[in-house]
Design a protein around this motif. Structure first.
Motif, mmCIF file in Angstrom:
data_model
loop_
_atom_site.group_PDB
_atom_site.id
_atom_site.type_symbol
_atom_site.label_atom_id
_atom_site.label_comp_id
_atom_site.label_asym_id
_atom_site.label_seq_id
_atom_site.Cartn_x
_atom_site.Cartn_y
_atom_site.Cartn_z
ATOM 1 N N VAL A 144 0.864 -1.184 0.000
ATOM 2 C CA VAL A 144 0.000 0.000 0.000
ATOM 3 C C VAL A 144 0.898 1.231 0.000
ATOM 4 N N VAL A 145 0.660 2.131 -0.950
ATOM 5 C CA VAL A 145 1.472 3.341 -1.080
ATOM 6 C C VAL A 145 0.578 4.561 -0.883
ATOM 7 N N VAL A 154 11.675 10.863 -5.053
ATOM 8 C CA VAL A 154 12.182 9.668 -4.374
ATOM 9 C C VAL A 154 12.038 8.432 -5.247
ATOM 10 N N PHE A 155 10.829 8.153 -5.731
ATOM 11 C CA PHE A 155 10.623 6.938 -6.526
ATOM 12 C C PHE A 155 11.386 6.969 -7.849
ATOM 13 N N PRO A 156 11.434 8.103 -8.569
ATOM 14 C CA PRO A 156 12.271 8.138 -9.776
ATOM 15 C C PRO A 156 13.746 7.854 -9.490
ATOM 16 N N TRP A 176 -2.594 2.073 -4.519
ATOM 17 C CA TRP A 176 -1.999 3.408 -4.599
ATOM 18 C C TRP A 176 -3.051 4.448 -4.225
ATOM 19 N N ARG A 177 -2.822 5.155 -3.109
ATOM 20 C CA ARG A 177 -3.757 6.176 -2.634
ATOM 21 C C ARG A 177 -3.036 7.514 -2.589
ATOM 22 N N MET A 182 -1.089 13.914 -9.019
ATOM 23 C CA MET A 182 -0.565 12.554 -9.076
ATOM 24 C C MET A 182 0.740 12.555 -9.860
ATOM 25 N N ASP A 183 1.814 12.029 -9.224
ATOM 26 C CA ASP A 183 3.096 11.978 -9.912
ATOM 27 C C ASP A 183 3.263 10.633 -10.606
ATOM 28 N N GLN A 184 4.440 10.426 -11.191
ATOM 29 C CA GLN A 184 4.706 9.201 -11.951
ATOM 30 C C GLN A 184 5.405 8.138 -11.111
ATOM 31 N N GLY A 185 5.377 8.295 -9.800
ATOM 32 C CA GLY A 185 6.032 7.324 -8.939
ATOM 33 C C GLY A 185 5.455 5.933 -9.061
#
Length: 541
Positions: A144-145, A154-156, A176-177, A182-185
């Protein structure tokens, strides 16, 4: 070697167990003679067998499943992981299998900082730190994110280290919440192992809605190549009507849920995007009305088994008629327009005509919310459903309107659905014609598999009608009888309990006020019956 020495624990390695096996295959070997008695030899062999079992990976995993971290503290599995190398892998796999918070994973990185509510990476990720991250990330199956206050870089950054591979290479389920934007993570977690994806976006407004809409579209388009085996997709999105056409390319998709109370999906769009999906078995969707002409799609939704739909009855009827060849066995229809109640009869007719051979579960929910509407003639509306002789579960929930239903209507349902197992009538009956508690006798006679009955309430008279006084005692297996209110209750609790006990000897009555007294009386009756049975058995013995 003495008997006492056998009780001293000595760690047994795989090499030692193999050696003992070879030695003990001959009953006259030096090891067996040195142990003394045959009982002592057998005891030693049991200890060896137990030790070998605890060195078997499959057995350890079965044992550790009883320490599921979702039910118990994670510290138990963490301790097991530190016992020895044989315990470590299966214990860590289970410990990291289901993560309810992605930050549990990110905190492995020494450079990850959580300060004053802001979360970010402070400095580069070393090779040792990345290897440690991968050591645990590869074990994650469900994640769960909620990237609240997380720096979007961070995720990129992590994806760059993963060299185009998913951060969790064995991930099966991702939830994904996120609040906009909304980013592309999310892209960093998509991979071939992914089977279930749920995306929830909230807090949309006119400033961010277009950005969020485009982001969702981008995810839908990329899923085909990045998650080709995706089977379950949920979009909880309270924004403009999404473009669902990319979903048509998800050929492995078996379950689709699109929740959007503000901007429902049009029937036309649903048909163009999803009607031809050959593997889609479950569909949950909110339909909206458009001015587009009614389309004909031939055979739509050929594999659909479960349908949960909210919308105008005209749109729902169109959908049901178009999917007439589907093996539909469960349907839930919700409508919240008072004018639409009369259209529900058309929906029921479509169900009765097209799915009489397959449909077993029906749930109808209606919020009429119109005091000017007179008592609803429910059985007239439900008449087409009486053709569904395989019905196993039926629920009718009507709020803010009175329902007209007689004892003979209850009897008609019982006769029409001999395989029914669960029946719920959650509606307020009109005081002019309420069904009585004695109508339940029809279920006792015609529905041998019935296990649960739920009513808002049933009326009762001071004395049972004469036709119910001569009913033969039955042994029906009904276990649960529920009443939410006690209006219309006029009889003696003990007398009503006696009637219920007569036809449903094993039932438990759940309810409030007067029905609690009936439940207490039933307990007394059952206790007296058991005492009499024990007395008869004791006398005959």
């Amino acid at each position: 070697m003495t008997e006492q020495s056998l009780n001293v624990y000595v760690p047994i390695s795989p090499a030692l167990t193999t050696s003992i096996d070879k030695a003990c295959s001959n009953s006259t070997c030096m090891t067996c003679r040195s142990l003394g008695s045959r009982d002592m030899v057998d005891s030693f062999r049991v200890q060896v067998a137990s030790a070998k079992a605890l060195l078997t990976d499959d057995i350890l995993r079965d044992i550790f499943l009883h320490l599921d971290p979702r039910c118990k503290t994670r510290s138990d599995l963490a301790r097991l992981a530190r016992v020895c190398k044989f315990f470590s892998e299966p214990a860590l796999d289970l410990l990291w299998k289901d993560l309810s918070d992605v930050f549990l994973l990110l905190r492995i990185l020494p450079s990850f900082v959580d300060s004053d509510g802001q979360k970010f990476l402070n400095g580069p990720i070393t090779q040792d730190a990345w290897s440690r991250f991968q050591y645990y990330a590869r074990r994650v199956r469900s994640l769960v994110v909620r990237p609240t206050n997380l720096d979007p870089s961070v995720f990129p950054q992590l994806a760059h280290h993963a060299t185009r591979k998913p951060l969790c290479p064995s991930l099966v389920s991702l939830e994904w919440r996120q609040d906009p934007p909304m980013d592309q993570g999310l892209f960093a977690f998509l991979g071939e192992s992914l089977r279930s994806l749920s995306i929830s976006l909230f807090g949309l407004n006119h400033n961010n809605v277009n950005h969020a809409n485009n982001a969702i579209k981008g995810v839908l388009y990329i899923l085909r190549s990045c998650a080709p085996r995706l089977q379950d997709l949920t979009l909880d999105y309270h924004g403009p009507c999404l473009e669902l056409l990319p979903i048509a390319h998800l050929h492995a998709l078996q379950k689709l849920c699109v929740r959007s109370c503000v901007f429902p999906v049009s029937t036309t769009q649903l048909f163009h995007s999803c009607a031809g999906m050959s593997n889609l078995r479950e569909l949950s969707i909110t339909l909206g009305t458009t001015n587009d002409p009614v389309i004909s799609f031939g055979t739509a939704f050929p594999a659909l088994e479960v349908l949960d739909v909210t919308g105008r009855t005209s749109d729902v009827t169109h959908l049901l008629s178009a999917m007439s060849s589907s093996p539909l066995h469960s349907v839930m229809i919700c409508e919240f327009n008072p004018v639409e109640w009369r259209g529900l009869e058309t929906c029921c007719a479509a169900l009765g005509i097209h799915f009489s051979a397959s449909l077993t579960i029906v749930r109808l929910v209606s919020d009429v919310d119109d005091s000017n509407i007179g008592p609803l003639q429910v059985l007239q509306t439900l008449q087409p459903l009486l053709q569904l002789q395989r019905m196993k579960s039926f629920e009718l929930s009507i709020t803010d309107a009175l329902v007209s239903m007689l004892d003979q209507d209850i009897s008609a349902m019982a006769k029409a659905w001999p395989e029914i197992e669960n029946l719920t009538l959650n509606c307020d009956f009109a005081p002019q014609s309420p069904p009585s508690i004695y109508s339940l006798a029809a279920f006792a006679h015609h529905c041998p598999n019935l296990g649960k009955l739920h009513f808002t309430s049933l009326t009762s008279t001071k004395h049972p009608p004469s036709e119910f006084m001569t009913i033969k005692a039955l042994s029906h297996p009904l276990r649960q009888l529920t009443f939410w209110f006690d209006y219309g209750f006029a009889g003696s609790p003990m007398e009503i309990a006696g009637f219920i006990d007569h036809i449903f000897p094993d039932v438990e009555v759940l309810g409030y006020a007067a029905w609690e007294e009936v439940s207490d009386a039933l307990v007394l009756l059952k206790r007296a019956r058991r005492a009499e049975r024990d007395r008869v058995i004791g006398t005959s013995a």
